[in-house]
Design a protein around this motif. Structure first.
Motif, PDB file in Angstrom:
ATOM      1  N   ASP A 150      -1.005 -32.038   9.463  1.00 52.39           N
ATOM      2  CA  ASP A 150      -1.483 -30.671   9.652  1.00 52.39           C
ATOM      3  C   ASP A 150      -0.318 -29.739   9.962  1.00 52.39           C
ATOM      4  N   SER A 196      -7.720 -34.611  10.862  1.00 55.08           N
ATOM      5  CA  SER A 196      -8.443 -34.366   9.613  1.00 55.08           C
ATOM      6  C   SER A 196      -9.945 -34.287   9.822  1.00 55.08           C
ATOM      7  N   GLU A 245      -2.883 -38.971   3.502  1.00 51.42           N
ATOM      8  CA  GLU A 245      -2.992 -38.404   4.832  1.00 51.42           C
ATOM      9  C   GLU A 245      -1.822 -37.448   5.014  1.00 51.42           C
ATOM     10  N   LYS A 252     -10.934 -28.967   9.142  1.00 53.38           N
ATOM     11  CA  LYS A 252     -11.257 -29.181   7.741  1.00 53.38           C
ATOM     12  C   LYS A 252     -10.456 -28.254   6.837  1.00 53.38           C
ATOM     13  N   GLN A 253     -10.209 -28.733   5.618  1.00 57.62           N
ATOM     14  CA  GLN A 253      -9.607 -27.878   4.614  1.00 57.62           C
ATOM     15  C   GLN A 253     -10.578 -26.753   4.262  1.00 57.62           C
ATOM     16  N   VAL A 292      -3.621 -28.825   5.518  1.00 60.24           N
ATOM     17  CA  VAL A 292      -4.592 -28.119   6.346  1.00 60.24           C
ATOM     18  C   VAL A 292      -3.806 -27.154   7.227  1.00 60.24           C
ATOM     19  N   ASP A 346      -6.236 -32.744  -3.494  1.00 57.16           N
ATOM     20  CA  ASP A 346      -7.009 -33.701  -2.710  1.00 57.16           C
ATOM     21  C   ASP A 346      -6.727 -35.088  -3.269  1.00 57.16           C
ATOM     22  N   GLN A 390      -5.090 -38.552  11.341  1.00 57.80           N
ATOM     23  CA  GLN A 390      -6.458 -38.933  10.971  1.00 57.80           C
ATOM     24  C   GLN A 390      -7.475 -38.225  11.867  1.00 57.80           C
TER      25      GLN A 390
END
Length: 246
Positions: free
Chosen positions: A239, A150, A236, A154-155, A19, A232, A147
């Motif tokens: 970022d 995430s 985890e 968002k991606q 991300v 995907d 976490q």
């Protein structure tokens, strides 16, 4: 830094499942930077983060450092943040430096011949860390932070990722025009050798018109499935914040 180099770098990170967000002080004025359409496209895709106050000195640095503290974000930058003494431990833990390395390409006619088969650049970005540095697992002290990140960051979706690939396509066509290699095969359905020079907006208009024509008249080509999806795999993944000093 010329913003052109951001596109292959950001695309490669997203392809690996990261991300990515780019922290900018602002979008520079058109007359102060070349290829500003790249930054505007990244902004439209929701990949850019700006400080709340334009007139606060080095607030973009503070945004990066606070994101690292709160979300375990890796910061890719050449800045060592020496002006921010209270964040030295954060910088030491989360900053990854990089070098801009010459590829030896696009220097002359001979070194530009790779353009006949694929897009290439004069420079590439080389990170000062191994891949393991960018991944966390449940035993990592940053696992809960990542976490949390995430859920907040968002991606990009398929449409936004497709926009990045369109920019790549435009850059490729532009380079081929400059080096007199004609129109890349991927663009031949909607532009020809007389189309350039053309702006990115005109390129998008021609592309969208071609897509609409094919949809309306059911003109389709056999789709070749490529392994070019955004990863995907359920891991985890830490970022990344990239600071662009343009």
């Amino acid at each position: 830094m010329c913003p052109l180099i951001l596109i292959p770098f950001v695309c490669s990170l997203m392809k690996e499942g990261f991300v990515v967000r780019i922290v900018l002080k602002n979008i520079p004025e058109e007359n102060k930077i070349s290829d500003s359409y790249v930054l505007r496209a990244l902004q439209s895709a929701g990949l850019c983060i700006f400080p709340l106050h334009y007139d606060v000195e080095e607030e973009d640095d503070l945004v990066l450092l606070r994101m690292a503290q709160q979300y375990g974000a890796i910061i890719i930058t050449r800045d060592q943040f020496r002006n921010h003494k209270e964040y030295q431990e954060t910088a030491k833990k989360y900053v990854v430096e990089y070098d801009k390395i010459s590829t030896g390409l696009l220097k002359d006619r001979f070194s530009s011949e790779m353009l006949k088969s694929c897009l290439c650049y004069k420079y590439t970005i080389c990170l000062h860390e191994f891949a393991e540095r960018f991944i966390v697992d449940p035993t990592s002290e940053d696992y809960e932070l990542v976490q949390k990140a995430s859920k907040k960051f968002k991606q990009v979706d398929e449409g936004e990722y497709a926009t990045m690939k369109l920019i790549n396509m435009y850059i490729y066509a532009q380079f081929c025009y400059v080096y007199n290699y004609g129109v890349p095969e991927a663009c031949q359905d909607f532009i020809d050798k007389n189309s350039f020079p053309m702006s990115y907006q005109d390129f998008l208009f021609a592309y969208d018109a071609d897509v609409e024509y094919k949809r309306k008249y059911h003109v389709f080509k056999t789709k070749v499935v490529e392994e070019d999806e955004i990863s995907d795999d359920g891991l985890e993944i830490s970022d990344i914040c990239f600071e662009d000093n343009v």
